[in-house]
Design an enzyme around this catalytic site. Structure first.
Site, PDB file in Angstrom:
ATOM      1  N   ARG A 235      -2.296  -3.469  -4.340  1.00 41.40           N
ATOM      2  CA  ARG A 235      -2.377  -3.673  -2.906  1.00 41.40           C
ATOM      3  C   ARG A 235      -1.786  -5.039  -2.549  1.00 41.40           C
ATOM      4  O   ARG A 235      -1.762  -5.958  -3.364  1.00 41.40           O
ATOM      5  CB  ARG A 235      -3.843  -3.609  -2.405  1.00 41.40           C
ATOM      6  CG  ARG A 235      -4.386  -2.193  -2.261  1.00 41.40           C
ATOM      7  CD  ARG A 235      -3.649  -1.427  -1.175  1.00 41.40           C
ATOM      8  NE  ARG A 235      -4.089  -0.049  -1.047  1.00 41.40           N
ATOM      9  CZ  ARG A 235      -3.548   0.988  -1.663  1.00 41.40           C
ATOM     10  NH1 ARG A 235      -2.571   0.803  -2.532  1.00 41.40           N
ATOM     11  NH2 ARG A 235      -3.987   2.217  -1.439  1.00 41.40           N
ATOM     12  N   GLU A 264       2.809  -3.853   5.995  1.00 43.53           N
ATOM     13  CA  GLU A 264       3.776  -2.797   5.706  1.00 43.53           C
ATOM     14  C   GLU A 264       4.099  -2.031   6.993  1.00 43.53           C
ATOM     15  O   GLU A 264       3.170  -1.609   7.690  1.00 43.53           O
ATOM     16  CB  GLU A 264       3.211  -1.853   4.644  1.00 43.53           C
ATOM     17  CG  GLU A 264       2.969  -2.545   3.303  1.00 43.53           C
ATOM     18  CD  GLU A 264       2.432  -1.620   2.209  1.00 43.53           C
ATOM     19  OE1 GLU A 264       2.197  -0.425   2.501  1.00 43.53           O
ATOM     20  OE2 GLU A 264       2.247  -2.092   1.078  1.00 43.53           O
ATOM     21  N   HIS A 283       6.358   0.564  -1.265  1.00 46.39           N
ATOM     22  CA  HIS A 283       5.093   1.264  -1.540  1.00 46.39           C
ATOM     23  C   HIS A 283       5.341   2.702  -1.978  1.00 46.39           C
ATOM     24  O   HIS A 283       4.781   3.654  -1.425  1.00 46.39           O
ATOM     25  CB  HIS A 283       4.184   1.226  -0.306  1.00 46.39           C
ATOM     26  CG  HIS A 283       2.723   1.389  -0.647  1.00 46.39           C
ATOM     27  ND1 HIS A 283       1.715   0.801   0.067  1.00 46.39           N
ATOM     28  CD2 HIS A 283       2.097   2.086  -1.652  1.00 46.39           C
ATOM     29  CE1 HIS A 283       0.543   1.123  -0.449  1.00 46.39           C
ATOM     30  NE2 HIS A 283       0.762   1.901  -1.502  1.00 46.39           N
TER      31      HIS A 283
END
Length: 308
Positions: A235, A264, A283
C-alpha cells in the site's frame, strides 16, 4: 431478487453469473461519479468494489439496505470494516486469489532491478554499446530476499524465489517466534532490523495500519544494505517515495519497484523523473488476466452465497 452494484471493473463472465440470479448494475466508471454512486448505493443489497471506491463516510451512510461488500482484491484500507460490520454488512476480500500475480510481479521486478540491464534498448538501437556500464549486474541466485509480511502472498513469493536459488528471510509482526510456517516453507524468521540490514532485495506485503504507516522512511532506507533493491506492492503511505528517489539518485539504493502510491492516480512528480533503476506501475501487481478471473469469480460466488 436482490440488487447488486459493481462500481469498478470485474470479469464480465463473473458479472453474468451474478446477473443470472439478481439485478445487477455494472459500471466500471461509477467510482468516478460520487453523487451517482451514492444514489445507486441507496438501493443496493450488495456492493462490489476494487481499491478506488471508498466505502466510508457519505457512501457508507447511503448503504441503507446493503448486506455484503465484496472486495475485488485483498487490501481493506479503502473500506471502513468496523463501521460496515456495525451496520450488519459482511465485508469479503478475495483472499489468496491474486497471490500468484503479485508474487510473479515481485520476482520479475527483483530480477530486473538486480541485473539492471534491461533499459538499454533505445541506446543500442541508436548505435550505442553500453556493455561496460551494464556488465556488473547481479544474478538472482544466491541473493538474499527479505520478505516483510509473511501471509499468503509473502509465502508464494518465497516459493518462487527459492526456485531461483535465492536465500529467503522473513519478518512478520503478527507471527510468534518459531511459528510453524517458517519451518514448513524453509524460510528463516528474523527481526525487522536484521532483515533490512541483511537483504539484497526487500519486498513489502503488509496492510496499511498505524504501525506500518511510514515504515520505510528515509532513516530505514538508509539502514538497507548499500545497493539493495526495494519492491512495494502492498500500500501507499508505507514507503516514503521522495526518500526512495533521493536514495536512488545518491546511489545508496540499488533499485526500486513501486506499484502503490499515497494518492492514486499518482500525480506528476519531478523528483522521480529520470531516477536510475526505478520501476513505477499503476497498482497492477495483483491484476493479470488470470488473477482477475480468479478474483472476480471468487467474489461472485461469495456474494451470491451471502445473499442467498
Amino acid at each position: 431478487m436482490a440488487r447488486i452494484v459493481i462500481s469498478e471493473f470485474m470479469d464480465e463472465r463473473a458479472v453474468a453469473q451474478l446477473e443470472a440470479a439478481h439485478e445487477v448494475l455494472y459500471d466500471p466508471k461509477l467510482v468516478g461519479d460520487a453523487a451517482r454512486l451514492r444514489a445507486e448505493a441507496a438501493t443496493a443489497d450488495a456492493l462490489v468494489v476494487r481499491n478506488l471506491t471508498q466505502v466510508r463516510g457519505e457512501l457508507l451512510a447511503a448503504l441503507t439496505r446493503c448486506k455484503v461488500v465484496g472486495r475485488l482484491g485483498v487490501g481493506l484500507d479503502n473500506i471502513d470494516v468496523p463501521a460496515c460490520e456495525a451496520k450488519g454488512m459482511k465485508v469479503i476480500p478475495a483472499t489468496g486469489a491474486n497471490a500468484l500475480s503479485v508474487a510473479e510481479y515481485v520476482i520479475a521486478s527483483t530480477m530486473l532491478l538486480l541485473r539492471g540491464a534491461f533499459a538499454s534498448s533505445a541506446a543500442v538501437a541508436a548505435g550505442e554499446w553500453p556493455r561496460a556500464a551494464l556488465g556488473n549486474g547481479r544474478e538472482t541466485a544466491g541473493q538474499v530476499l527479505g520478505i516483510i509480511g509473511f501471509g499468503s502472498i509473502g509465502q508464494m513469493t518465497a516459493r518462487l524465489a527459492q526456485g531461483l536459488g535465492m536465500q529467503v528471510i522473513a519478518y512478520d509482526a503478527m507471527l510468534p517466534p518459531g511459528a510453524d510456517v517458517f519451518a514448513q516453507t524453509g524460510v528463516r524468521q528474523v527481526g525487522l532490523d536484521e532483515l533490512i540490514a541483511g537483504a539484497d532485495a526487500v519486498t513489502l506485503h503488509v496492510p496499511l495500519v498505524d504501525t506500518t504507516r511510514g515504515l520505510f522512511n528515509a532513516a530505514r532506507i538508509a539502514q538497507m544494505k548499500k545497493g539493495a533493491v526495494l519492491v512495494n506492492t502492498s500500500r501507499g503511505h508505507i514507503v516514503d517515495i521522495e526518500a526512495v528517489g533521493a536514495a536512488l539518485r545518491a546511489g545508496r539504493l540499488g533499485g526500486a519497484a513501486i506499484d502503490v502510491f499515497d494518492v492514486e492516480p499518482f500525480p506528476a512528480s519531478t523528483s522521480l523523473r529520470d531516477c536510475p533503476n526505478l520501476l513505477l506501475t499503476p497498482h497492477i501487481s495483483g491484476v493479470s488476466a488470470q488473477s482477475n478471473e480468479r478474483v472476480s469469480f471468487m467474489i461472485a460466488d461469495k456474494v451470491l452465497e451471502s445473499l442467498n
